[in-house]
Design an enzyme around this catalytic site. Structure first.
Site, PDB file in Angstrom:
ATOM      1  CB  SER A 177      -0.946   0.080   1.310  1.00 52.39           C
ATOM      2  OG  SER A 177      -1.358   1.338   1.767  1.00 52.39           O
ATOM      3  CE  LYS A 210      -1.709  -4.400   3.156  1.00 52.31           C
ATOM      4  NZ  LYS A 210      -1.897  -5.987   2.617  1.00 52.31           N
ATOM      5  CE1 TYR A 224      -4.134  -2.719   5.196  1.00 55.30           C
ATOM      6  CE2 TYR A 224      -3.524  -0.345   4.865  1.00 55.30           C
ATOM      7  CZ  TYR A 224      -4.067  -1.542   4.507  1.00 55.30           C
ATOM      8  OH  TYR A 224      -3.885  -1.763   3.084  1.00 55.30           O
TER       9      TYR A 224
END
Ligand code: NAD
Ligand code: UFG
Length: 340
Positions: free
Chosen positions: A124, A153, A149
């Protein structure tokens, strides 16, 4: 070629499975359906005339993965499975590290045992952290992420780099998506968020069909053209095409590479509202609200590396994103919950 797609029943996964099947690949999907419906894959089969093999299972379950690798001649993995809501991740960090980080470790272990050496990972733009200058380039340092989050990643990318460095015969590509939106042009598959949408376009689409009263615009005092946040929106079918291009490039990768998947241009929230109104003919009422915690003013991708090395670039503009999103939402106001 047989490709294992984790999280293949989800939003980006189902569009990529469709593109893979259309290209003649054999596809095995593993998905625990925690944020998806198997209906997406039934519709993919109806659209392509070919079905992926579906296994309802969890990537944290090594027995499940071992069985898949032993039952199918899998040579590549595309790894979408994970949790993706930034806000929720701040309330449930353990679930995010469990699914996204520990889940990937289990997958890598199963791949090592099965001697499957090629992997594409869904990363991302959030890995660039809060302080990177725009446009984001793959050569910039990553980290400084602002949510569990984002950190998950970033951590997975670190693990993949270390793993690829230690196992020279592995080839791993991380694709850093910017803001995937839209739907397949058939209007048969699309994004089907559970509950109140976190993301801008699903929220706008639900306002348009009367499921939500009005859009809340999170901040109109950013240093941007009209004060609202700027993002790099990319049609989900262009994201799917990016995976095909990355698949073709895997044999030329010796260890780990990262590529931005974005359009390379940014639009404000109000520009997106306006583009949706033009495509749908539906007025979207909105109100300006305070900024959402953690939101950046503006970011978009530098897309040169993907263009030069993958031979990939976007081919769909925001009007097509909006038309396809609207066709999906209008034809499926309750997503996959109500079948044909
Ligand atoms: P999604 O939630 O629609 O798809 C993820 C899929 O993984 C779902 O079908 C879910 O049921 C499944 N899943 C979750 N945990 C699992 C587990 N432990 N085992 C098996 N299956 C599991 O999300 P999406 O938008 O399609 O995103 C796909 C990937 O791309 C995710 O890794 C996400 O973090 C990443 N990504 C998405 C965006 C975005 O804006 N949509 C942006 C950047 C990166
Ligand atoms: N926004 C609103 N109202 C809403 C929802 C969003 O005004 O109801 C605004 C946001 O403030 C932001 C823009 O619309 O300016 C886009 O917001 P999204 O939530 O759609 O997307 P984000 O850029 O915040 O996050 C997305 C993905 C993350 C990913 C991140 C960076 O959801 O997974 O891009 O790639 F980490």
């Amino acid at each position: 070629m047989t490709i294992l797609v984790t999280g293949g029943a989800g939003y980006i996964g189902s569009h990529t499975v469709l593109a893979l099947l259309e290209r003649g690949e054999d596809v095995v999907v593993v998905d625990n359906l925690s944020n998806a419906s198997a209906e997406s894959l039934r519709r993919v089969a109806a659209l392509t005339g070919k079905a992926a093999t579906f296994c309802q299972g969890d990537i944290r379950d090594i027995a499940c993965l071992n069985a898949l690798f032993s039952q199918h001649p899998i040579t590549r993995v595309i790894h979408f499975a994970g949790l993706k809501a930034v806000g929720e991740s701040t309330r449930k960090p353990l679930e995010y590290y469990q699914n996204n980080v520990a889940g990937t470790l289990v997958l890598l272990e199963a791949m090592r045992q099965a001697d499957v050496r090629q992997l594409i990972f869904s990363s991302s733009a959030t890995v660039y952290g809060a302080d990177s200058p725009v446009p984001y380039r793959e050569t910039m340092p990553t980290g400084g992420t602002s949510s569990p989050y984002g950190s998950s990643k970033f951590m997975v990318e670190q693990i993949l780099q270390d793993f690829a460095r230690a196992n020279a015969h592995f080839a791993i590509i991380a694709l850093r998506y910017f803001n995937p939106v839209g739907a397949h042009p058939s209007g048969r598959i699309g994004e089907d968020p559970l509950g109140i949408p976190n993301n801008l376009l699903p929220y706008i689409a639900q306002v348009a069909v009367g499921k939500r009263e009005k859009l809340g615009v999170f901040g109109a005092d950013f240093p941007t053209r009209d004060g609202t946040g700027v993002r790099d929106y990319i049609h989900v079918m262009d994201v799917a095409a990016g995976h095909l291009a990355a698949m073709d490039h895997l044999p030329q990768i010796s260890a780990f590479e990262a590529y931005n998947l974005g359009a390379g241009v940014g639009y404000t929230v109000l520009e997106m509202v306006n583009a949706f109104e033009q495509a749908s003919g539906v007025k979207i009422p909105y109100q300006i609200l305070p900024r959402r915690d953690g939101d950046l003013a503006a970011f978009w991708a530098d897309v040169h590396r993907a263009k030069q090395q993958l031979g990939w670039q976007v081919t769909r503009d925001i009007h097509q994103m909006m038309q396809d999103l609207w066709r999906w939402q209008k034809n499926n106001p309750h997503g996959y919950a109500v079948g044909e």
